[in-house]
Write an enzyme that holds these catalytic residues in place. Structure first.
Site, mmCIF file in Angstrom:
data_model
loop_
_atom_site.group_PDB
_atom_site.id
_atom_site.type_symbol
_atom_site.label_atom_id
_atom_site.label_comp_id
_atom_site.label_asym_id
_atom_site.label_seq_id
_atom_site.Cartn_x
_atom_site.Cartn_y
_atom_site.Cartn_z
ATOM 1 N N PRO A 57 0.825 -1.204 0.000
ATOM 2 C CA PRO A 57 0.000 0.000 0.000
ATOM 3 C C PRO A 57 0.865 1.261 0.000
ATOM 4 C CG PRO A 57 -0.546 -1.444 1.861
ATOM 5 C CD PRO A 57 0.649 -2.017 1.207
ATOM 6 N N PRO A 58 0.308 2.398 -0.404
ATOM 7 C CA PRO A 58 1.075 3.638 -0.429
ATOM 8 C C PRO A 58 1.613 3.985 0.958
ATOM 9 C CG PRO A 58 -1.085 3.942 -1.447
ATOM 10 C CD PRO A 58 -1.075 2.581 -0.847
ATOM 11 N N GLY A 74 6.855 2.547 2.448
ATOM 12 C CA GLY A 74 8.316 2.637 2.374
ATOM 13 C C GLY A 74 8.927 1.920 1.181
ATOM 14 N N LYS A 75 8.191 1.792 0.103
ATOM 15 C CA LYS A 75 8.732 1.109 -1.070
ATOM 16 C C LYS A 75 9.861 1.925 -1.691
ATOM 17 C CE LYS A 75 4.695 0.958 -3.047
ATOM 18 N NZ LYS A 75 3.899 1.506 -1.944
ATOM 19 N N THR A 76 9.600 3.206 -1.904
ATOM 20 C CA THR A 76 10.623 4.071 -2.468
ATOM 21 C C THR A 76 11.831 4.130 -1.532
ATOM 22 O OG1 THR A 76 8.827 5.368 -3.402
ATOM 23 C CG2 THR A 76 11.009 6.339 -3.464
ATOM 24 N N HIS A 95 -13.407 -12.257 16.147
ATOM 25 C CA HIS A 95 -14.027 -12.512 14.851
ATOM 26 C C HIS A 95 -13.043 -13.237 13.920
ATOM 27 C CE1 HIS A 95 -16.697 -11.310 11.395
ATOM 28 N NE2 HIS A 95 -15.549 -11.519 10.755
ATOM 29 N N GLU A 96 -11.845 -12.684 13.821
ATOM 30 C CA GLU A 96 -10.853 -13.305 12.933
ATOM 31 C C GLU A 96 -10.437 -14.672 13.458
ATOM 32 O OE1 GLU A 96 -10.386 -12.200 10.026
ATOM 33 O OE2 GLU A 96 -11.486 -10.352 10.431
ATOM 34 N N HIS A 106 -12.927 -17.261 12.289
ATOM 35 C CA HIS A 106 -12.687 -17.727 10.920
ATOM 36 C C HIS A 106 -11.567 -18.764 10.908
ATOM 37 C CE1 HIS A 106 -15.249 -14.986 8.798
ATOM 38 N NE2 HIS A 106 -14.601 -13.897 9.162
ATOM 39 N N ASP A 163 -18.563 -11.256 4.781
ATOM 40 C CA ASP A 163 -18.714 -12.693 5.048
ATOM 41 C C ASP A 163 -20.100 -13.156 4.620
ATOM 42 O OD1 ASP A 163 -16.247 -12.577 6.242
ATOM 43 O OD2 ASP A 163 -17.050 -12.377 8.273
#
Ligand code: ADP
Ligand code: MG
Ligand code: ZN
Length: 619
Positions: free
Chosen positions: A206-207, A210-212, A427-428, A431, A503
């Site tokens: 995601p933007p 820290g990719k750059t 909740h997670e 699942h 869900d």
């Protein structure tokens, strides 16, 4: 911004000079002690021996009298007539004149310059202003002057400023890239062994994660030159410019190898070709093709590594992802609580924090924040502290800054209260737990309560093999797993939330499809119900038409309900039976936010019924 001022500096200077000249022209200076007199008067003064000196500037005669210190008298003569001739006409004899100190200015350039300045400069000024405005209006298009030459910025490899130490909380990514760094440092070592070195590394995430930053860090770590260009810059006004830029960029990189070529935001050019509604963008396609050509043209001994970043890997052209191109993928994900703490530490460096500040708490309060958000948060807090005339940043400012950043125009990350966190964790866990005990469900790969997009948490599963056929048993398991989240909420809290929207949608979709499309209902048999048109050009919009009776509709509804109820019961039973495991997992999630596959499956080692193979971790 700086370079812009530098470039335009001379324009502003010119404007000022021209303006000055204009003013000079409009208000010729005149000292108050100056007086205008006639030539006749001057002649009389000479005859009376009153004159001390005469200065002659072209047509102008400046006269100073003996005894009067500051007053200068001005007279004018015609250009064509000499001073001596003129004065003799008024009866001044050469003897009389010789007593006077006469200074004749060589008809200097000064006058000419003055004429030039006062008359020509305003014109020049207007001209320059005009060009200046034109360029402003054209904006980015003025770059057309330099098109073709790559605008790749070369950051020298001699002075690596960013290193892996500046990137926090991305241990896996750093490990992956360490290999690239080693290769760039000592290419011979690898080539001697005939190793095939990765050509392209695709950074995904995601933007603001820290990719750059990490791409620069690779260059910094390896001490090699870094050529970077942004995909958005390729999309310029002339067709063919992008392609020639790419050519130029790669040529530069090869000349300076070992080096890194970094294409930021590659999705701007690397979009799937021929996709979309409005026809294809020729320029983009040409640019993309050129990138592919350059990548294929590289020999293994070129020692140039191409890195690219995107936050939309899903829309990239498959050609880019083929082996020999961007076959290395590195994920930069949203940081977990530990990562956030480390990022905060890095950016708090140099900011005076008060004693009451606990960055651990801030990390706890900011799930979903990415590196850029956290940097922004500290900056906002510093601004707030400054506006309150404090010398240190206190906890109050940091907490207010959290709200500012998360409530900002984009509302990228949201604040989650402790109760909400608990609900999401259970909740997670629900699942994941149900998935663990469903034989046909895909194994759990990762459970997290870090929000992503609209979801406040998610559980990801790993398909064991590529499947083209899905069995009825698997569909049933999928439904149970999907309902596990809400079922867990119900068991633990006695109530349910709207957190399960997707869900429920998924379960309904599966159940209806099983019955109306796949013929998986014993009661209704192998029949397709409803005629659907897929509006392909709009993607996946489906327009369904009913072609069955009211009675059949009722039966379909009943069957759907039966399937869903059955799935719900299964989920409920699993959760009741393994209640303690649910608690354990939820607790672990609240502590660490993310639980990876190995740790998750280790929780169930003592339960033989949950004997699913632990999936292989893929990076
Ligand atoms: P992206 O390219 O993924 O959109 P950037 O690399 O431009 O993100 O990150 C923007 C800024 O956010 C960086 O300059 C850095 O200051 C900060 N940042 C982002 N991620 C991290 C991180 N993991 N560690 C330290 N700082 C980070
Ligand atoms: Mg970036
Ligand atoms: Zn859910």
């Amino acid at each position: 911004m700086n370079s812009r001022w530098g470039k335009n500096g001379w324009v502003y200077l010119l404007i000022i000079v021209a303006f000055g000249a204009l003013l000079l022209n409009m208000f010729p200076q005149k000292s108050t002690t100056d007086k205008n007199v006639s030539i006749g008067k001057v002649a009389t003064w000479i005859q009376q021996d009153k004159v001390k000196s005469i200065e002659l500037h072209n047509e102008q005669i400046n006269v100073r009298l003996i005894g009067s210190k500051n007053i200068t008298y001005h007279a004018t003569k015609e250009k064509t007539v000499g001073l001596t001739t003129l004065l003799s006409q008024f009866g001044v004899t050469p003897q009389q004149l010789s007593k006077v100190n006469v200074l004749v200015d060589k008809p200097s350039d000064y006058g000419g310059w003055m004429v030039f300045l006062t008359n020509f400069l305003p014109l020049l000024f207007i001209g320059v202003l005009f060009i200046f405005l034109m360029r402003q209006a054209q904006g980015a298009n003025s770059q057309a002057m330099s098109f073709g030459k790559s605008k790749a910025r070369m950051l020298s490899g001699d002075k690596p400023t960013v290193t892996f130490d500046d990137v926090a909380g991305a241990e896996e990514a750093k490990q992956e890239l360490q290999e690239v760094v080693e290769f760039l440092r000592e290419p011979q070592k690898f080539l001697a062994l005939g190793a095939r070195i990765p050509k392209g590394v695709l950074l995904m995430g995601p933007p603001g994660t820290g990719k750059t930053l990490i791409a620069k860090a690779v260059s910094g770590e390896a001490g090699v030159p870094f050529f970077s260009i942004s995909g958005a810059e390729f999309v310029e006004m002339f067709v063919g410019v992008g392609a020639s830029r790419v050519r130029d960029l790669f040529a530069q990189a090869k000349k300076n190898s070992p080096s890194i070529v970094f294409v930021d935001e590659i999705d701007a050019v690397g979009r799937q070709r021929g996709a979309g509604l409005g026809g294809s963008n020729d320029e983009r396609e040409q640019t993309l093709n050129q990138i592919l050509v350059e990548m294929d043209g590289f020999d293994t001994d070129t020692n140039v590594i191409i890195m690219a970043a995107t936050n939309r890997p899903d829309i990239l052209d498959p050609a880019l992802l083929r082996p020999g191109r961007f076959d290395r993928r590195v994920v930069m994900d949203r940081p977990d609580i530990r990562g956030r703490r480390q990022i905060l530490d890095i950016h708090a460096n140099g900011k005076p924090l008060a004693a009451d500040v606990d960055l651990e708490v801030i990390a706890h309060l900011t799930p979903g924040f990415v590196g850029a958000d956290l940097e922004n948060l500290l900056n906002e807090a510093a601004i707030l502290a400054a506006r309150r005339s404090q010398t240190q940043i206190h906890m109050a400012e940091l907490k207010e800054a959290i709200e500012r950043v998360s409530m900002g125009p984009e509302r990228r990350s949201r604040i989650i209260s402790p109760e909400e966190r608990r609900i999401v964790a259970y909740h997670e866990s629900g699942h994941a737990l149900v998935a663990k005990f469903c034989k046909y469900a895909d194994p759990v790969q990762k459970v997290t309560i870090i929000p992503r997009g609209m979801a406040s948490g998610y559980t990801s599963y790993l398909p064991e093999k590529d499947e083209t056929l899905v069995s009825r048993s698997k569909f049933k398991d999928m439904m149970a797993v999907a309902l596990g989240g809400q079922e867990a909420e119900l068991v633990i809290f006695g109530d349910i939330t709207d957190g399960a929207v997707s869900d429920i949608k998924q379960v309904t979709k599966i159940a209806r499809a099983m019955i109306t499309r796949y013929g998986m209902s014993d009661k209704l048999g192998p029949l397709v119900f409803g005629r659907r048109e897929e509006l392909i050009f709009l993607g996946r919009e489906i327009n369904e038409q009913r072609n069955y009776s009211e009675m059949t509709a009722k039966k379909i509804d009943e069957e759907v309900e039966r399937l869903i109820k059955a799935a719900q019961t299964r989920a409920h039973n699993i959760i009741m039976q393994y209640h303690n495991k649910l608690d354990e997992l939820a607790q672990l999630l609240l502590e660490k936010e993310t639980v990876e596959a190995a740790e998750f499956h280790a929780l169930f080692e003592d339960i033989p019924e949950a004997n699913q193979a632990v999936p292989i971790q893929i990076a």
